[in-house]
Design an enzyme around this catalytic site. Structure first.
Site, short mmCIF file in Angstrom:
data_model
loop_
_atom_site.label_atom_id
_atom_site.label_comp_id
_atom_site.label_asym_id
_atom_site.label_seq_id
_atom_site.Cartn_x
_atom_site.Cartn_y
_atom_site.Cartn_z
N GLU A 56 -4.43 6.84 -0.93
CA GLU A 56 -3.45 7.67 -0.21
C GLU A 56 -3.55 9.13 -0.62
O GLU A 56 -3.56 10.03 0.22
CB GLU A 56 -2.02 7.18 -0.49
CG GLU A 56 -1.76 5.75 -0.11
CD GLU A 56 -1.94 4.77 -1.27
OE1 GLU A 56 -1.17 3.79 -1.32
OE2 GLU A 56 -2.85 4.96 -2.10
N CYS A 87 2.18 7.75 -4.98
CA CYS A 87 1.69 8.00 -3.62
C CYS A 87 2.84 8.26 -2.64
O CYS A 87 2.74 9.14 -1.79
CB CYS A 87 0.83 6.84 -3.16
SG CYS A 87 -0.70 6.69 -4.11
#
Length: 159
Positions: A56, A87
C-alpha cells in the site's frame, strides 16, 4: 478504460504473486485514478530491508510521484489484504477517496478488524471502505505462502 473492482483486484493479486520471489508476504496493491491504474506494487520488506515497504505504501509513493502531489483525493486503493495501522494512516494522510480490500486481517487489520481508521471522525479525513472482492483467492494465496514457510523452517523439538 475504467477498470471494474474485479479487474483491479486481479492486478493486485498478480502483484501479490510476485512478492514470494524475494521471500515477501504475498500482498499486492493497485492505485486507481478515475478508474485507471496510476501505480501498483507488492510487498518489498524482505527485498529492501525497509519495514515500511508494504504494498500500500509503495503504491501510494509511486502514485504521488507520478501525479506530482501527495494529495490523492480522487484515488482508490485496491489491495489484497486489509491494511494495517501504518498503511491505513498513510491512506488517511494521502486523502484517498476509497479503499477496496479482498480479505480481512483479524490480527492487524485497521479498516474494520481491529480499528476503523478509514471512518474515524476524529481524524482529518475519512474514506469509503469496501471489501470482499476475490477474498477467497487472496486468503488462499496467503495460506499457501505461510504453509510453505512453515514447511521450510520446521519448529525445533521442545526439550
Amino acid at each position: 478504460m475504467t477498470l471494474s473492482d474485479d479487474a483491479a483486484m486481479q492486478i493486485a493479486l498478480e502483484e501479490a504473486r510476485r512478492a514470494p520471489e524475494h521471500r515477501d508476504v504475498p500482498i499486492g496493491a493497485v492505485l486507481l485514478l478515475d478508474g485507471e491504474v496510476l501505480a501498483q506494487a507488492h510487498n518489498e520488506r524482505e527485498l529492501t530491508g525497509d519495514p515500511t515497504a508494504h504494498a500500500e505504501v509503495l503504491a501510494l509513493r509511486r502514485g504521488a510521484r507520478r501525479l506530482g502531489s501527495w494529495r490523492l483525493g480522487n484515488a482508490t486503493l485496491v489491495v489484497t489484504l486489509e491494511p494495517c495501522a501504518m498503511c491505513a494512516g498513510a491512506l488517511v494522510h494521502a486523502r484517498v477517496a476509497r479503499v477496496l480490500f479482498a480479505t480481512p486481517d483479524p490480527k492487524a487489520g485497521a479498516l474494520g478488524s481491529l480499528y476503523h481508521l478509514g471512518s474515524d471522525p476524529r481524524l482529518n479525513h475519512e474514506f469509503v471502505v469496501d471489501q470482499g472482492v476475490r477474498a477467497q483467492e487472496s486468503a488462499e494465496l496467503l495460506r499457501s505462502f505461510f504453509r510453505e514457510r512453515r514447511r521450510a523452517t520446521p519448529v525445533a523439538d521442545a526439550p
